[in-house]
Design an enzyme around this catalytic site. Structure first.
Site, PDB file in Angstrom:
ATOM      1  N   HIS A   1     -23.719 -19.762 -12.786  1.00 22.45           N
ATOM      2  CA  HIS A   1     -23.341 -18.554 -12.016  1.00 22.45           C
ATOM      3  C   HIS A   1     -23.939 -17.300 -12.657  1.00 22.45           C
ATOM      4  O   HIS A   1     -24.505 -16.444 -11.989  1.00 22.45           O
ATOM      5  CB  HIS A   1     -21.818 -18.375 -11.991  1.00 22.45           C
ATOM      6  CG  HIS A   1     -21.105 -19.318 -11.080  1.00 22.45           C
ATOM      7  ND1 HIS A   1     -21.443 -19.469  -9.754  1.00 22.45           N
ATOM      8  CD2 HIS A   1     -20.056 -20.149 -11.300  1.00 22.45           C
ATOM      9  CE1 HIS A   1     -20.635 -20.363  -9.212  1.00 22.45           C
ATOM     10  NE2 HIS A   1     -19.787 -20.796 -10.119  1.00 22.45           N
TER      11      HIS A   1
ATOM     12  N   THR B   1       0.815  -1.220   0.000  1.00 22.96           N
ATOM     13  CA  THR B   1       0.000   0.000   0.000  1.00 22.96           C
ATOM     14  C   THR B   1       0.848   1.270   0.000  1.00 22.96           C
ATOM     15  O   THR B   1       0.310   2.368  -0.073  1.00 22.96           O
ATOM     16  CB  THR B   1      -0.957   0.033   1.208  1.00 22.96           C
ATOM     17  OG1 THR B   1      -0.230  -0.298   2.374  1.00 22.96           O
ATOM     18  CG2 THR B   1      -2.099  -0.943   1.025  1.00 22.96           C
ATOM     19  N   GLY B   2       2.160   1.133   0.123  1.00 19.83           N
ATOM     20  CA  GLY B   2       3.021   2.308  -0.031  1.00 19.83           C
ATOM     21  C   GLY B   2       3.542   2.896   1.265  1.00 19.83           C
ATOM     22  O   GLY B   2       3.804   4.091   1.344  1.00 19.83           O
ATOM     23  N   LYS B   3       3.727   2.061   2.296  1.00 21.40           N
ATOM     24  CA  LYS B   3       4.237   2.582   3.584  1.00 21.40           C
ATOM     25  C   LYS B   3       5.691   3.035   3.441  1.00 21.40           C
ATOM     26  O   LYS B   3       6.056   4.119   3.886  1.00 21.40           O
ATOM     27  CB  LYS B   3       4.119   1.497   4.676  1.00 21.40           C
ATOM     28  CG  LYS B   3       2.689   1.051   4.924  1.00 21.40           C
ATOM     29  CD  LYS B   3       2.589   0.016   6.019  1.00 21.40           C
ATOM     30  CE  LYS B   3       3.143  -1.317   5.608  1.00 21.40           C
ATOM     31  NZ  LYS B   3       2.378  -1.969   4.537  1.00 21.40           N
ATOM     32  N   THR B   4       6.496   2.205   2.786  1.00 22.85           N
ATOM     33  CA  THR B   4       7.913   2.571   2.615  1.00 22.85           C
ATOM     34  C   THR B   4       8.047   3.764   1.669  1.00 22.85           C
ATOM     35  O   THR B   4       8.883   4.638   1.868  1.00 22.85           O
ATOM     36  CB  THR B   4       8.698   1.352   2.091  1.00 22.85           C
ATOM     37  OG1 THR B   4       8.372   0.230   2.902  1.00 22.85           O
ATOM     38  CG2 THR B   4      10.191   1.587   2.161  1.00 22.85           C
TER      39      THR B   4
ATOM     40  N   GLU C   1     -20.565 -22.535 -15.323  1.00 26.36           N
ATOM     41  CA  GLU C   1     -20.321 -21.084 -15.401  1.00 26.36           C
ATOM     42  C   GLU C   1     -21.578 -20.334 -15.843  1.00 26.36           C
ATOM     43  O   GLU C   1     -21.854 -19.238 -15.359  1.00 26.36           O
ATOM     44  CB  GLU C   1     -19.162 -20.779 -16.360  1.00 26.36           C
ATOM     45  CG  GLU C   1     -17.814 -21.338 -15.923  1.00 26.36           C
ATOM     46  CD  GLU C   1     -17.392 -20.929 -14.522  1.00 26.36           C
ATOM     47  OE1 GLU C   1     -17.837 -19.874 -14.039  1.00 26.36           O
ATOM     48  OE2 GLU C   1     -16.640 -21.685 -13.888  1.00 26.36           O
TER      49      GLU C   1
END
Length: 442
Positions: free
Chosen positions: A235, A12-15, A232
């Site tokens: 669904h 998520t872009g902490k660094t 499929e």
């Protein structure tokens, strides 16, 4: 603040956020990883912490950034290593003392990042040490749009690319995933010797990242292919007639990764989910197995993933969300990870199991009922899938008519669906032949 802890899922872009702070702060910046302190030699970790803070005090004002702090900050155990010397605990104690101990370290701000905040020691999270926790969550719709704009600067795109549609097509993607989508789309375009990257390349990239590589060489018998097509189409049919089910984008029976087929949806981004929405989603999950049983007369192992998701969802609704008739308004969520006893009795566990079974069987019966009512359309859908391998929402609409319930997502799908004339030559030919054969039969 004394310290700020960046918390959030991976990618998520902490660094990156810490890098941005380092670039803009205009003061000395020390960047380290939690594992830099951990060494096999006793006492080295604690001495490194002391050295780091001594240098920081000399350079104050400055910022220290410790990435992946859970390597040293993990909660200390109740029974310390008997007779041995626990290196991690010594390192953590040194860190605690340096951050807010007897000596003063004014002018030193500490940033740290982790995606496992529940593992950290409580002493590390008290006021005066990490004063504030900054939550860096997965991006929402508008944030994903901004992130796409950043990563698309380096990519040559053509006029068909709609960033709004792409950001809706990637729910739950982190910033790192979005960068990967842009890169993957460019690779796909390069493989086809294109000068620019188009919308189809991006959709193929999203499909590849979610579902895995296409395996066109996987050998299947006609019976297997027919069963998968019925599954499929089941669904697609059930989700089309459930009000709160996510709108369909396309259905494919091309094997990808371990999946033999897939239905792709465009989920609404909700902050809270109602019981009706969860039941409708469960019903559309069970539509595949219901279609197999109704139209082939036997069931197969192809529905394992659907059943697993439906069961987990049902247990979540009953044990955590209090959505059961016999156990209403009760939540048995237990936050202490290492507690081995369940917070309820055997009798309650039996009631839960019965309620889960009843809920899933009710939704299964409902899915079968929907399929019986629309069996003719479902059959047409399965035949179309057998012929073309991939069908889109507009094909389903041609068979069943418009959905009575239109959401914001569906309006966007309609504007962005690939039209028949944009499709490859062989797909177009197959579709025209199918239409001609059908016309001849009639």
């Amino acid at each position: 603040p004394k310290g700020a802890l960046l918390v959030g899922p991976p990618g998520t872009g902490k660094t990156l956020l810490a890098k941005a702070v380092a670039g803009e702060a205009g003061v000395p910046f020390f960047s380290m990883s939690g594992s830099d302190f951990v060494e096999m030699f006793v006492g080295v970790g604690a001495s490194r912490v002391r050295d780091l803070f001594r240098q920081a005090k000399e350079k104050a004002p400055c910022i220290i950034f410790i990435d992946e702090i859970d390597a040293v900050g993990r909660a200390r155990s109740k029974n310390p290593a008997m007779g041995g010397n626990d290196e991690r605990e010594n390192t953590l104690n040194a860190l605690l003392t340096e951050m807010d101990g007897f000596g003063t370290n004014s002018g030193v701000i500490i940033l740290a990042a982790t995606n496992r905040v529940d593992m950290l020691d409580k002493a590390l999270l008290r006021a005066g040490r990490f004063d504030r926790q900054i939550s860096v969550d997965l991006p929402d719709l508008t944030e994903r749009k901004e992130i796409f704009n950043v990563h698309l600067r380096k990519v040559k795109i053509d006029h068909t690319v709609d960033i709004d549609f792409l950001s809706r097509q990637t729910p739950g993607f982190s910033g790192a995933d979005i960068a990967n989508v842009c890169n993957e789309a460019a690779l796909i375009a390069a493989r086809h010797n294109k000068k620019t990257v188009g919308k189809k390349d991006f959709l193929d990239a999203v499909d590849r990242i979610i579902g895995g590589l296409e395996k066109k060489t996987k050998v299947m018998t006609n019976d297997e292919k027919r069963t998968i097509a019925l599954h499929e189409a089941g669904h697609a049919t059930v989700s089309w007639f459930c009000e709160h089910a996510n709108p369909l984008v396309k259905v494919s029976i091309v094997p990808r990764g371990r999946a033999l087929g897939a239905a792709w949806y465009l989920p609404e981004e909700r902050q809270i989910t109602t019981k009706e929405q969860m039941l409708d989603e469960m019903c559309s999950l069970l539509g595949g197995r219901a279609a197999e049983e109704l139209f082939t007369g036997h069931i197969s192992t192809g529905a394992m993933n659907d059943l697993e998701r439906a069961t987990k969802s049902a247990y979540g609704m009953i044990a955590y969300a209090g959505m059961s008739d016999r156990l209403p308004n009760i939540c048995y969520y237990n936050q202490q990870e290492y507690q081995f006893q369940r917070p309820y009795s055997e009798t309650t566990a039996k009631i839960m199991d019965d309620e889960v079974l009843k809920m899933i069987n009710d939704e299964y019966a409902r899915a079968k009922q929907i399929l019986k009512e629309h069996s003719e359309g479902h059959n047409q859908l399965a035949e179309l899938l057998m012929t073309r391998e991939v069908i889109f929402a507009e094909d389903v609409e041609r068979i069943f008519g418009k959905r009575p319930w239109v959401s914001r997502s569906e309006e966007i799908i309609e504007d962005n669906l690939p039209k028949l004339e944009d499709m490859p030559e062989e797909v177009r030919k197959a579709q025209e032949e199918h239409e001609a054969a059908k016309h001849k039969e009639e």
